[in-house]
Design a protein around this motif. Structure first.
Motif, mmCIF file in Angstrom:
data_model
loop_
_atom_site.group_PDB
_atom_site.id
_atom_site.type_symbol
_atom_site.label_atom_id
_atom_site.label_comp_id
_atom_site.label_asym_id
_atom_site.label_seq_id
_atom_site.Cartn_x
_atom_site.Cartn_y
_atom_site.Cartn_z
ATOM 1 N N ALA A 64 -9.586 -5.077 -4.607
ATOM 2 C CA ALA A 64 -11.397 -5.631 -5.011
ATOM 3 C C ALA A 64 -12.208 -4.324 -4.241
ATOM 4 O O ALA A 64 -13.236 -4.772 -4.694
ATOM 5 N N GLN A 65 -11.815 -3.937 -2.905
ATOM 6 C CA GLN A 65 -12.724 -3.519 -2.770
ATOM 7 C C GLN A 65 -12.933 -1.927 -3.686
ATOM 8 O O GLN A 65 -14.277 -1.456 -3.724
ATOM 9 N N LEU A 118 -12.862 -2.115 -6.688
ATOM 10 C CA LEU A 118 -13.782 -2.744 -7.590
ATOM 11 C C LEU A 118 -15.450 -3.114 -7.472
ATOM 12 O O LEU A 118 -15.965 -3.082 -8.468
ATOM 13 N N ARG A 119 -15.964 -2.970 -5.872
ATOM 14 C CA ARG A 119 -16.921 -3.006 -5.504
ATOM 15 C C ARG A 119 -17.741 -2.081 -5.789
ATOM 16 O O ARG A 119 -18.953 -1.704 -5.104
ATOM 17 N N ARG A 134 -12.924 -11.441 -9.130
ATOM 18 C CA ARG A 134 -14.394 -11.739 -8.801
ATOM 19 C C ARG A 134 -15.328 -10.334 -8.844
ATOM 20 O O ARG A 134 -16.936 -10.820 -9.038
ATOM 21 N N GLU A 135 -14.414 -9.464 -8.898
ATOM 22 C CA GLU A 135 -15.360 -7.875 -8.592
ATOM 23 C C GLU A 135 -15.913 -7.068 -10.565
ATOM 24 O O GLU A 135 -16.151 -6.345 -10.100
ATOM 25 N N ARG A 163 -17.507 -6.812 -13.474
ATOM 26 C CA ARG A 163 -18.894 -7.733 -13.738
ATOM 27 C C ARG A 163 -19.182 -7.589 -15.296
ATOM 28 O O ARG A 163 -19.187 -6.912 -16.625
ATOM 29 N N HIS A 181 -25.492 -7.822 -7.707
ATOM 30 C CA HIS A 181 -24.570 -6.754 -7.948
ATOM 31 C C HIS A 181 -23.236 -6.719 -9.243
ATOM 32 O O HIS A 181 -22.883 -5.651 -10.185
ATOM 33 N N LEU A 182 -22.922 -7.947 -10.482
ATOM 34 C CA LEU A 182 -22.366 -8.403 -10.962
ATOM 35 C C LEU A 182 -22.736 -7.904 -12.541
ATOM 36 O O LEU A 182 -22.706 -7.764 -13.576
#
Length: 299
Positions: free
Chosen positions: A186-187, A189-190, A229-230, A232, A277-278
């Motif tokens: 997840a980190q 993918l941010r 969740r990350e 887009r 941000h998405l």
């Protein structure tokens, strides 16, 4: 590759070489370890290990300097069984304790880093981090990032992430990528700077999720909840969303509401209800016609 600190401990290297060459006891050695599945015998001097490393001092029953404990508390010379450590890794730790330098290679460096943290050897940890940064590869970067997060090595963590951002398309194909934890994935993918298209990222996350599901014996939606969740999704074209929905019916990787939000962004021609941000293209995102409607949210 030999990594050394600026002030190596002279006079110790010669004594250290004996167990490496023959496996026979060192002159005046008074402690023995049986290491790994190979049950390799490693001989050392209790006083050196105890003086250089508090963890070994405790293991060997050596009282701290100035302690009033009697010498009778010191256990016999062993053997001390270390079955879960590779001999090459343990010998690297011993080498550092004797010489203040260490011989590393890409096959053992992450395990030596682990041992340096376990034994509280900050200087050895620094040497490992430097070696990792200097020799980082596509195949190893995800494993190195996972270790950096696990052991709180912020500088190495940033270095690994920057490396991944530079060659993302190759990294997501590696075994190391599929073995990342959900938190670390997840980190990754941010990041806005990943050099890969979003559709390829979705596929990479899907493959990661199926591997994690099998390993952890948990449903795909459960193991993937945090990384998904990350993703887009509003960046994908309508035809790509249709295909995504088709795949999603099989494994339920992506919550229905996430896909619905992406469709809503298309229908309303804005990122209504979607975190800004998405809707922000990454460095490697292929342009789509509808991206111009998202521009106010990508600046």
């Amino acid at each position: 590759i030999l990594c050394a600190l600026s002030q190596p401990r002279a006079g110790c290297a010669l004594a250290f070489q004996a167990p490496l060459a023959s496996g026979s006891p060192l002159p005046h050695s008074d402690v023995m370890f049986v290491v790994g599945r190979e049950q390799q015998q490693v001989f050392a001097h209790r006083c050196v290990l105890a003086c250089r490393c508090q963890a070994f001092r405790g293991m060997l029953g050596q009282a701290p300097v100035g302690s009033q404990d009697s010498s009778s508390s010191v256990p016999p010379q062993g053997p001390f069984i270390l079955g879960n450590v590779q001999p090459e890794v343990f010998l690297a730790v011993i080498e550092f304790l004797y010489t203040n330098s260490v011989t590393l290679n890409s096959h053992i460096v992450l395990e030596v880093l682990t041992s340096s943290v376990e034994y509280g050897l900050q200087d050895l940890c620094k040497l490992c981090v430097k070696f990792i940064k200097d020799t980082l590869s596509v195949e190893q970067v995800c494993e190195a990032l996972q270790a950096a997060v696990t052991y709180g090595q912020a500088d190495l963590q940033q270095h690994c992430l920057a490396f991944i951002e530079g060659c993302t398309a190759a990294v997501v194909q590696t075994q190391g990528f599929r073995e990342l934890s959900d938190v670390v994935l997840a980190q990754v993918l941010r990041s806005d700077r990943l050099a890969v298209d979003e559709l390829d990222l979705v596929q990479a996350v899907r493959e990661w999720a199926h591997v994690s599901s099998a390993v952890l014996e948990r449903p795909v939606p459960e193991v993937a909840a945090l990384p998904v969740r990350e993703l887009r999704l509003p960046l994908l074209a309508p035809s790509e969303l249709v295909t995504l929905e088709s795949y999603n019916q099989k494994d339920l990787l992506i919550p229905v509401e996430n896909i619905a939000a992406a469709w809503r962004a298309h229908a309303l021609r804005k990122s209504s209800g979607v975190p800004s941000h998405l809707c922000r293209p990454r460095r490697g995102t292929r342009p789509r016609d509808h991206h111009r409607h998202l521009e106010p949210h990508t600046k």
